[in-house]
Design a protein around this motif. Structure first.
Motif, short mmCIF file in Angstrom:
data_model
loop_
_atom_site.label_atom_id
_atom_site.label_comp_id
_atom_site.label_asym_id
_atom_site.label_seq_id
_atom_site.Cartn_x
_atom_site.Cartn_y
_atom_site.Cartn_z
N LEU A 1 0.83 -1.21 0.00
CA LEU A 1 0.00 0.00 0.00
C LEU A 1 0.87 1.26 0.00
CD1 LEU A 1 -2.77 -1.09 2.58
CD2 LEU A 1 -2.98 -0.98 0.08
N GLY A 2 2.18 1.08 0.18
CA GLY A 2 3.11 2.21 0.09
C GLY A 2 3.16 3.10 1.31
N ARG A 3 2.72 2.57 2.46
CA ARG A 3 2.70 3.40 3.67
C ARG A 3 3.82 2.98 4.63
NH1 ARG A 3 -3.80 2.59 4.25
NH2 ARG A 3 -4.25 3.14 2.09
N PRO A 4 4.16 3.85 5.60
CA PRO A 4 5.28 3.58 6.51
C PRO A 4 5.10 2.29 7.33
CG PRO A 4 4.64 5.89 6.66
CD PRO A 4 3.59 5.19 5.82
N ILE A 5 6.18 1.54 7.47
CA ILE A 5 6.19 0.33 8.28
C ILE A 5 7.40 0.36 9.21
CG2 ILE A 5 4.90 -1.19 6.71
CD1 ILE A 5 7.52 -2.16 5.52
N ALA A 6 7.27 -0.32 10.35
CA ALA A 6 8.38 -0.45 11.28
C ALA A 6 8.19 -1.79 11.99
CB ALA A 6 8.38 0.69 12.29
N GLY A 7 9.27 -2.33 12.54
CA GLY A 7 9.16 -3.60 13.24
C GLY A 7 10.11 -3.68 14.42
N TYR A 8 9.77 -4.56 15.34
CA TYR A 8 10.68 -4.79 16.47
C TYR A 8 10.70 -6.27 16.79
CZ TYR A 8 6.56 -5.19 19.55
OH TYR A 8 5.38 -5.59 20.12
N THR A 9 11.83 -6.70 17.36
CA THR A 9 11.94 -8.08 17.83
C THR A 9 12.63 -8.06 19.19
OG1 THR A 9 12.97 -10.25 17.48
CG2 THR A 9 14.07 -8.37 16.45
N ASN A 10 12.15 -8.90 20.07
CA ASN A 10 12.75 -9.01 21.40
C ASN A 10 13.74 -10.18 21.47
OD1 ASN A 10 11.49 -6.75 22.40
ND2 ASN A 10 9.72 -7.85 23.22
N ASP A 11 14.23 -10.58 20.30
CA ASP A 11 15.27 -11.62 20.20
C ASP A 11 16.27 -11.11 19.17
OD1 ASP A 11 16.86 -13.80 19.57
OD2 ASP A 11 15.21 -15.24 19.64
N ALA A 12 17.43 -10.66 19.64
CA ALA A 12 18.37 -9.99 18.75
C ALA A 12 19.33 -10.93 18.03
CB ALA A 12 19.17 -8.94 19.54
N ARG A 13 19.16 -12.25 18.22
CA ARG A 13 20.08 -13.17 17.57
C ARG A 13 19.98 -13.09 16.05
NH1 ARG A 13 18.35 -18.71 19.91
NH2 ARG A 13 16.38 -17.57 19.96
N ASP A 14 21.09 -13.31 15.40
CA ASP A 14 21.17 -13.33 13.95
C ASP A 14 20.26 -14.44 13.38
OD1 ASP A 14 23.13 -12.81 11.45
OD2 ASP A 14 22.85 -14.97 11.69
N PHE A 15 19.59 -14.16 12.26
CA PHE A 15 18.63 -15.10 11.66
C PHE A 15 19.29 -16.45 11.33
CE2 PHE A 15 16.13 -16.24 7.63
CZ PHE A 15 15.11 -16.86 8.33
N ALA A 16 20.48 -16.41 10.75
CA ALA A 16 21.16 -17.66 10.36
C ALA A 16 21.50 -18.49 11.59
CB ALA A 16 22.42 -17.35 9.56
N ALA A 17 22.04 -17.84 12.62
CA ALA A 17 22.42 -18.56 13.84
C ALA A 17 21.18 -19.15 14.51
CB ALA A 17 23.14 -17.60 14.79
N ARG A 18 20.11 -18.38 14.55
CA ARG A 18 18.87 -18.83 15.18
C ARG A 18 18.28 -20.02 14.41
NH1 ARG A 18 16.21 -13.94 15.02
NH2 ARG A 18 14.75 -14.69 13.46
N THR A 19 18.32 -19.94 13.08
CA THR A 19 17.79 -21.03 12.25
C THR A 19 18.61 -22.30 12.49
OG1 THR A 19 17.12 -19.43 10.58
CG2 THR A 19 17.20 -21.73 9.90
N ARG A 20 19.94 -22.17 12.54
CA ARG A 20 20.80 -23.34 12.80
C ARG A 20 20.46 -23.96 14.14
NH1 ARG A 20 25.17 -20.31 10.72
NH2 ARG A 20 25.98 -19.93 12.81
N GLU A 21 20.23 -23.09 15.14
CA GLU A 21 19.93 -23.58 16.49
C GLU A 21 18.63 -24.39 16.48
OE1 GLU A 21 20.51 -20.63 19.63
OE2 GLU A 21 18.80 -21.53 20.68
N ILE A 22 17.63 -23.90 15.77
CA ILE A 22 16.34 -24.61 15.71
C ILE A 22 16.46 -25.90 14.90
CG2 ILE A 22 14.01 -24.44 14.72
CD1 ILE A 22 13.99 -21.51 15.73
N LEU A 23 17.25 -25.87 13.84
CA LEU A 23 17.42 -27.08 13.03
C LEU A 23 18.20 -28.15 13.79
CD1 LEU A 23 18.24 -25.53 9.53
CD2 LEU A 23 16.15 -26.74 10.18
N GLY A 24 19.06 -27.71 14.70
CA GLY A 24 19.84 -28.66 15.51
C GLY A 24 20.77 -29.50 14.67
#
Lengths: 190, 190
Positions: free
Chosen positions: A95-118
């Motif tokens: 729609l072309g309007r402003p967006i923002a986001g927050y996360t309360n888990d600052a771990r890197d996406f790749a590291a977090r994915t590896r951790e979940i994949l085990g």
């Protein structure tokens, strides 16, 4: 400025309290927060909002009626944010309007994915893959690059704070930083 | 009709072969398939597409240049579809153009989520919750209701087929059904 409050917060046992807390923060900064479960103007449509399509249509109507969106992108039941929240973020971007986001888990996406994949994650010459051979993104992002990139391209902020699991679904400092960013952008006309 | 081919297929070890297979199916039905990793017209921009923002901008540019989108919504590393794919689906919905999706896992979203949560899922008087007390959606959808609802509201199809794990990332019958649906809609002016 009307801000749509996207996130898996709707699944919290105290979702009503969370809606009130987020709206209070918005109000303090001169914005109006719109929670997904807020009733819509049309009372008949609202009464019907018990089935999935009606809920979806109500949420889309709320988004189309807002001037911006803040997404709670804290990882939800997997390496990425809640599916509905991501869809809504993309919709507001479209729609072309402003967006923002927050996360309360600052771990890197790749590291977090590896951790979940085990143990099923494997390091190969071409990088990490999962147990089915599908590669892992590794760009230092907080989530899939379309999310980090979309927010950045829209001129928004993606605030990441590292909080213990006990505070992950309640802390609102990252949320408030998003409200401030959207309101500042609104004031300067971005 | 130019159709953007969204999905975690970009992570497959044989992503190039998958791109070719999908484009061939599109071609057979009179459509042009655009794969996320396709080069963009601007050669300089293309050469720079090695970092996350450049990749994100290229994919968004492809989406904005297409007339429709087909999303591979097969569950990816969790109960929901790939995060980037969901974002792109929402983006195309925001642009108001036709969308369609397919999944090669026909299990109900609630059942699949419970299976992934395992012993941490609990049944309460108010329904199922996860280990942190956040509730589970249970509307008989294939994924989060915003995804099923968004596709339905856009007049699209969400094709679900139950395939064994070995065929989950290669079978394209659901994909072809989406191409047929988009082309039919295109011909009848939806």
């Amino acid at each position: 400025m009307r801000i749509y409050l996207a996130g898996p917060d709707v699944f919290l046992p105290d979702a009503t309290a969370m809606a009130a807390a987020k709206k209070k923060i918005c109000d303090r900064h001169g914005a109006v927060g719109v929670f997904p479960t807020d009733p819509v103007e049309d009372a008949a449509a609202d009464a019907a909002a018990t089935r999935f399509l009606e809920i979806s249509l109500r949420n889309e109507a709320h988004i189309r009626g807002c001037d911006g969106l803040i997404a709670n992108l804290t990882p939800f039941r997997g390496p990425s944010a809640d599916a509905g929240t991501i869809y809504e973020l993309g919709l507001m971007r479209g729609l072309g309007r402003p967006i923002a986001g927050y996360t309360n888990d600052a771990r890197d996406f790749a590291a977090r994915t590896r951790e979940i994949l085990g143990a099923s994650a494997r390091e190969t010459a071409a990088g990490w893959t999962d147990g089915e051979g599908l590669s892992l993104e590794d760009f230092g992002c907080h989530d899939n690059l379309m999310i980090d990139g979309g927010i950045l391209a829209a001129g928004g902020v993606f605030v990441a704070r590292d909080l213990p699991p006990t505070l992950r679904w309640s802390d609102l400092q990252g949320f408030e930083a998003c409200v401030v960013a959207l309101m500042r952008g609104s004031a300067t006309g971005y």
